[in-house]
Structures are given as structure tokens and as C-alpha cells.
Design a protein around this motif. Sequence first.
Motif, short mmCIF file in Angstrom:
data_model
loop_
_atom_site.label_atom_id
_atom_site.label_comp_id
_atom_site.label_asym_id
_atom_site.label_seq_id
_atom_site.Cartn_x
_atom_site.Cartn_y
_atom_site.Cartn_z
N GLY A 38 -13.23 10.90 2.77
CA GLY A 38 -13.01 11.83 1.76
C GLY A 38 -11.84 12.28 1.19
N ALA A 39 -11.04 12.68 2.11
CA ALA A 39 -9.67 13.12 1.66
C ALA A 39 -8.78 11.83 1.46
CB ALA A 39 -9.08 13.94 3.21
N LEU A 40 -8.73 10.82 2.17
CA LEU A 40 -8.24 9.58 1.74
C LEU A 40 -8.34 9.21 0.27
CD1 LEU A 40 -8.20 7.60 5.10
CD2 LEU A 40 -6.33 8.50 3.81
N SER A 41 -9.56 9.30 -0.02
CA SER A 41 -10.08 8.88 -1.40
C SER A 41 -9.46 9.81 -2.52
CB SER A 41 -11.71 9.14 -1.50
OG SER A 41 -12.12 7.97 -0.71
N VAL A 42 -9.50 11.18 -2.27
CA VAL A 42 -8.96 12.06 -3.18
C VAL A 42 -7.46 11.76 -2.88
CG1 VAL A 42 -8.12 14.56 -3.61
CG2 VAL A 42 -10.58 13.92 -2.66
N ILE A 43 -6.85 11.88 -1.95
CA ILE A 43 -5.46 11.41 -2.22
C ILE A 43 -4.98 10.23 -2.83
CG2 ILE A 43 -3.38 10.54 -0.63
CD1 ILE A 43 -4.55 12.43 1.70
N GLN A 44 -5.89 9.08 -2.81
CA GLN A 44 -5.52 8.00 -3.73
C GLN A 44 -5.80 8.07 -4.97
OE1 GLN A 44 -3.86 5.51 -2.57
NE2 GLN A 44 -4.30 4.43 -0.68
N ALA A 45 -6.67 9.07 -5.23
CA ALA A 45 -7.06 9.17 -6.58
C ALA A 45 -6.03 10.07 -7.32
CB ALA A 45 -8.44 9.67 -6.84
N SER A 46 -5.41 10.98 -6.38
CA SER A 46 -4.43 11.81 -7.39
C SER A 46 -3.16 11.56 -7.19
CB SER A 46 -4.86 13.12 -6.93
OG SER A 46 -4.60 13.49 -5.46
N TRP A 47 -2.99 10.88 -6.29
CA TRP A 47 -1.41 10.79 -5.93
C TRP A 47 -1.02 9.08 -5.54
CZ3 TRP A 47 0.65 8.96 -1.36
CH2 TRP A 47 1.70 9.19 -0.92
N GLY A 48 -2.06 8.44 -5.23
CA GLY A 48 -1.83 7.02 -4.44
C GLY A 48 -2.20 5.92 -5.53
N ASP A 49 -2.70 4.92 -5.13
CA ASP A 49 -2.77 3.51 -5.72
C ASP A 49 -4.07 3.55 -6.62
OD1 ASP A 49 -3.02 1.05 -2.98
OD2 ASP A 49 -4.59 2.93 -3.97
N THR A 93 0.81 -0.96 0.18
CA THR A 93 0.07 -0.09 0.15
C THR A 93 1.19 1.14 0.00
OG1 THR A 93 0.01 -0.19 2.58
CG2 THR A 93 -1.75 -0.93 1.35
N PRO A 94 0.39 2.45 -0.66
CA PRO A 94 1.12 3.59 -0.37
C PRO A 94 1.60 3.96 1.13
CG PRO A 94 -0.72 3.99 -1.79
CD PRO A 94 -0.92 2.59 -1.15
N ASP A 95 2.64 4.62 1.07
CA ASP A 95 3.29 5.10 2.39
C ASP A 95 2.60 6.10 2.80
OD1 ASP A 95 6.47 5.53 3.96
OD2 ASP A 95 4.56 5.50 4.49
N GLY A 133 -6.60 2.09 1.96
CA GLY A 133 -5.10 1.73 1.85
C GLY A 133 -4.08 2.44 2.58
N ALA A 134 -4.51 2.96 3.70
CA ALA A 134 -3.72 3.89 4.67
C ALA A 134 -2.68 2.80 5.21
CB ALA A 134 -4.41 4.46 5.85
N ARG A 135 -1.51 3.16 5.42
CA ARG A 135 -0.79 2.07 5.91
C ARG A 135 -0.28 2.27 7.57
NH1 ARG A 135 5.47 1.50 3.38
NH2 ARG A 135 4.20 1.34 1.43
N ARG A 136 -0.67 3.32 7.97
CA ARG A 136 -0.40 3.45 9.55
C ARG A 136 -1.58 4.39 10.16
NH1 ARG A 136 3.90 5.36 8.11
NH2 ARG A 136 5.08 3.24 7.76
#
Length: 255
Positions: free
Chosen positions: A240-251, A76-78, A102-105
Motif C-alpha cells: 500500500g505505501a509503495l503504491s501511494v508513493i508511486q502515485a504521488s511522488w514516483g513514476d 525506476t525511481p530511486d 518499482g522499488a530499486r533496492r
Amino acid sequence: MPEPRLLIEDVLRPGAEIALEEGQARHVGAVLRLDAGDAVRVFNARDGEWRARIAAKTKRGMSVRVEDKLREPRATPDLELLFAPVKRHATDLIVEKATELGARRLRPVITQRTIAETVRTERLAAIAREAAEQTERFDAPEIAEPQPLAKALDGWDAARPLIYADEAGDDAAAPWGGERGRGRPLLETLADVPQGKLALLIGPEGGFTAEERRMLRGMSYVIPVSLGPRILRAETAAIGALSVIQASWGDWRGV
Ligand code: SAM
């Protein structure tokens, strides 16, 4: 219905016979009513995912025998989530959804307006593991012990940008501080954040105090962001924020 997945940290190799932990044995034996010979999938972040079969089911417990490898592990992304614990159901939701996203920690942080007295990390770890098994991840997120916000930031790795969801503006006379001084929109901000490792900070029901906002905005690695014009519940903001991060920066990119 695909076979149930079980996160097992033991070394997974053909022929290995592994005793299930009590909670898993209860789930597989009593809830799923599987018996000797039934197929399951066992996995961990080091060895990937393997087909296995129930080898023994007795009053004392259950064991599985590992057969063949099904999938190589996928990291998963760091991505770390720091969140102020909120009411129990909402905190459970944050942990379960952050695992699926997909949060790792996951790091509970106690802020000045945090209401939740206690955070039972072993309970949150069980929720995270169950979500990891369901969501086809190869690891379960690490659940850190709760820390005061300032302590969690103490000695922060400046190479890990901290995206700080700040719902407030700077105008003390306006509700939520008005628009002046609001953080940049999250999506826009992420375009300037180098890939690699990232952390997200979400506050409690009562938000961050002016003193916490000053402390956070004074740190070079902290990036205040807006999650839009509406005030979101903490669990909504985290999801919401985790979803945006995964869509624009993550997996989620190029899924
Ligand atoms: N202070 C408000 C209150 O008293 O209801 C909002 C707190 S909000 C329920 C919980 C957390 O979600 C905030 O601390 C912030 O981290 C995040 N959040 C909610 N809406 C947001 C927004 N529009 N922009 C940035 N962050 C937001």
C-alpha cells in the motif's frame, strides 16, 4: 502473448551470442519449451530491450543471438524499501510486489521483534528477477544482505528521507498507543518530501518496540507516517505505501 523477457547483464548488441544462465535456460527450454529460432526479448538497465532468438538448445545449455533494439531503458525511481522479514510467503510477496511497484533496492532489516530467523537473499533475488522480467522493468532490484536496523541506519545518507510507517501512538495505556502522537498521513507527508530519492521502512508482525520508535523518531531524516486507522499486515503496508508513493511522488504520476 508477448515473447518472454530475459534479464541479461552481458552487453546487448546486434549479433551477440550469449549463453543463458542455468535457471533461465531451464525456464525457457523446459517450462516455456522454446526451441532454436524462437523469439525472446533480452534486456538490462544499461542497454535497454532487444529482440533475440534462441540460437542453440543442447543438453549443456541454451544461447540466444541478439538482433535488433526494441526499447530504450527507463530507470525506476530511486526508492528503497527497508522491511523486517516476516513469514516466508509474506516476505516473498513483499519482494515480488515491491519489484512490480518499482522499488530499486530492497533491504531486509532485523528488528527486535523480527521472527524470521534466516533470510535467503539468493532466493529473494531469483523472485525479484522473475518479477522484473514479468513486469517489463529494465532492471531487477538490488537485494541487500539482512542487517540489524541500527546498523542499516548507521551512516545514513541524510539526503534520503526515510518514511517510517509507524502504526503506534504515544499512549501506552491505549491499544496500539491510541491516536496521540500518530504519524502524519502518508499522502499528506509526501507533499512536503522533495523528489529524488526516498526510503520506506516497514516493521515486522509485532511492530516496532518503544525503544525502536524513540530511536527512529530521534533521527532528523526519519519521517513517521500513518497508513490509516487500520492495522495492516506488513506485506499490505509495504504494498500500500509503495503504491501511494508511486502515485504521488514516483513514476505513476502522469502515466
Ligand atoms: N504492532 C502491530 C501488531 O502487533 O500487529 C502492527 C504491526 S504491522 C502488522 C507491521 C508493520 O506494518 C508495522 O510495523 C508498520 O510498519 C506497518 N503498519 C501497519 N499498519 C500501519 C498503520 N496503520 N500505520 C502505519 N504503519 C502501519
